[in-house]
Scaffold this motif. Sequence first.
Motif, mmCIF file in Angstrom:
data_model
loop_
_atom_site.group_PDB
_atom_site.id
_atom_site.type_symbol
_atom_site.label_atom_id
_atom_site.label_comp_id
_atom_site.label_asym_id
_atom_site.label_seq_id
_atom_site.Cartn_x
_atom_site.Cartn_y
_atom_site.Cartn_z
ATOM 1 N N ARG A 55 -11.688 17.991 3.075
ATOM 2 C CA ARG A 55 -11.579 16.646 3.357
ATOM 3 C C ARG A 55 -11.748 15.810 2.052
ATOM 4 N N PRO A 62 -11.133 16.387 10.202
ATOM 5 C CA PRO A 62 -10.437 17.472 9.625
ATOM 6 C C PRO A 62 -9.040 17.801 10.072
ATOM 7 N N LEU A 63 -8.252 17.874 9.149
ATOM 8 C CA LEU A 63 -6.805 18.611 9.622
ATOM 9 C C LEU A 63 -6.735 19.833 10.419
ATOM 10 N N ILE A 64 -5.763 19.963 11.285
ATOM 11 C CA ILE A 64 -5.960 21.303 11.956
ATOM 12 C C ILE A 64 -4.982 22.377 11.320
ATOM 13 N N HIS A 66 -3.891 25.352 12.183
ATOM 14 C CA HIS A 66 -3.227 26.126 12.618
ATOM 15 C C HIS A 66 -2.231 25.443 13.707
ATOM 16 N N ILE A 68 -0.209 24.270 16.940
ATOM 17 C CA ILE A 68 -0.989 23.657 18.346
ATOM 18 C C ILE A 68 0.315 23.746 19.292
ATOM 19 N N TYR A 71 -0.545 23.588 23.263
ATOM 20 C CA TYR A 71 -1.938 23.649 23.508
ATOM 21 C C TYR A 71 -1.867 21.881 24.401
ATOM 22 N N CYS A 80 -7.821 22.989 23.474
ATOM 23 C CA CYS A 80 -8.647 22.825 22.218
ATOM 24 C C CYS A 80 -10.150 23.162 22.291
ATOM 25 N N SER A 82 -11.322 25.190 24.569
ATOM 26 C CA SER A 82 -11.458 26.584 25.089
ATOM 27 C C SER A 82 -11.760 27.492 23.845
ATOM 28 N N CYS A 83 -11.527 27.173 22.635
ATOM 29 C CA CYS A 83 -11.914 27.607 21.390
ATOM 30 C C CYS A 83 -13.046 26.739 20.558
ATOM 31 N N HIS A 84 -12.855 25.422 20.604
ATOM 32 C CA HIS A 84 -13.909 24.669 19.833
ATOM 33 C C HIS A 84 -15.029 24.213 20.570
ATOM 34 N N THR A 92 -14.604 32.839 19.352
ATOM 35 C CA THR A 92 -13.389 32.531 18.874
ATOM 36 C C THR A 92 -13.502 32.199 17.329
ATOM 37 N N THR A 121 -5.751 15.135 19.816
ATOM 38 C CA THR A 121 -4.884 14.809 18.643
ATOM 39 C C THR A 121 -4.616 13.670 18.456
ATOM 40 N N HIS A 124 -6.988 14.260 15.147
ATOM 41 C CA HIS A 124 -6.760 15.592 14.411
ATOM 42 C C HIS A 124 -5.314 15.887 14.468
#
Length: 146
Positions: A55, A62-64, A66, A68, A71, A80, A82-84, A92, A121, A124
């Motif tokens: 950063r 923070p930028l993503i 991966h 998306i 999603y 999002c 569901s993992c974060h 995950t 989003t 992010h």
Amino acid sequence: MKNWMRAVIGLILAVASGLAQAEELQSLRGRAPLDGAEQPPEISRWMPESHALPRNYLQQPPLIPHQIEGYKVDLRQNKCLSCHSWSKAKETRATKISLTHFRNRFGTELSDVSPQRYFCTQCHVPQKDTPPLVDNTFKPMDAIVR
Ligand code: HEC
Ligand code: HEC
């Protein structure tokens, strides 16, 4: 000169100048052949599946790092989270959402993600390998570089 001769010569001249003009006309594309000797400009590269970029300042979302695509985040589901979310992050290996994401606009701590932070989003965005739009002398702050 007879009148009919004049008419014929006039006609020939008119046709010739018409042909000359037609020669100068061209489409917006120019004379480039359709089968594409000219390549379209390269699309700037998204950087899915790379490592998280550092950063530039503390408050930066923070930028993503991966992909998306697909999603969904709507009333019924939030891909999002569901993992974060804190409950899934361990399994995950995704970064847990920040504590600040549980705080509402009045500073009250909530037991679940704040509605203000639900649409991830909004803040992010996926990272992209692209030159800066405007030249600048910005440097990341010391605290996060060290
Ligand atoms: C399938 C699980 C999964 C889903 C779904 C997912 N992520 Fe991630 N995300 C990860 C993992 C794993 C990492 C950690 C990658 C790393 O550190 O290299 C990550 C990293 C991130 C980071 C970087 C965090 C940091 O520490 O810098 C952000 C931001 C992020 N994701 C946002 C999102 C958003 C927004 C969505 C929904 C549009 C989303 N993610 C959906 C698994 C997921
Ligand atoms: C209103 C803007 C905003 C929204 C909406 C938002 N975030 Fe963030 N996020 C931030 C900012 C700013 C930071 C960095 C500062 C902080 O931790 O609050 C951050 C940090 C993070 C981090 C890194 C946490 C860490 O400990 O390093 C993750 C992961 C993350 N967000 C995921 C998400 C996910 C998933 C969602 C959707 C459920 C989301 N964010 C919604 C602004 C937002």
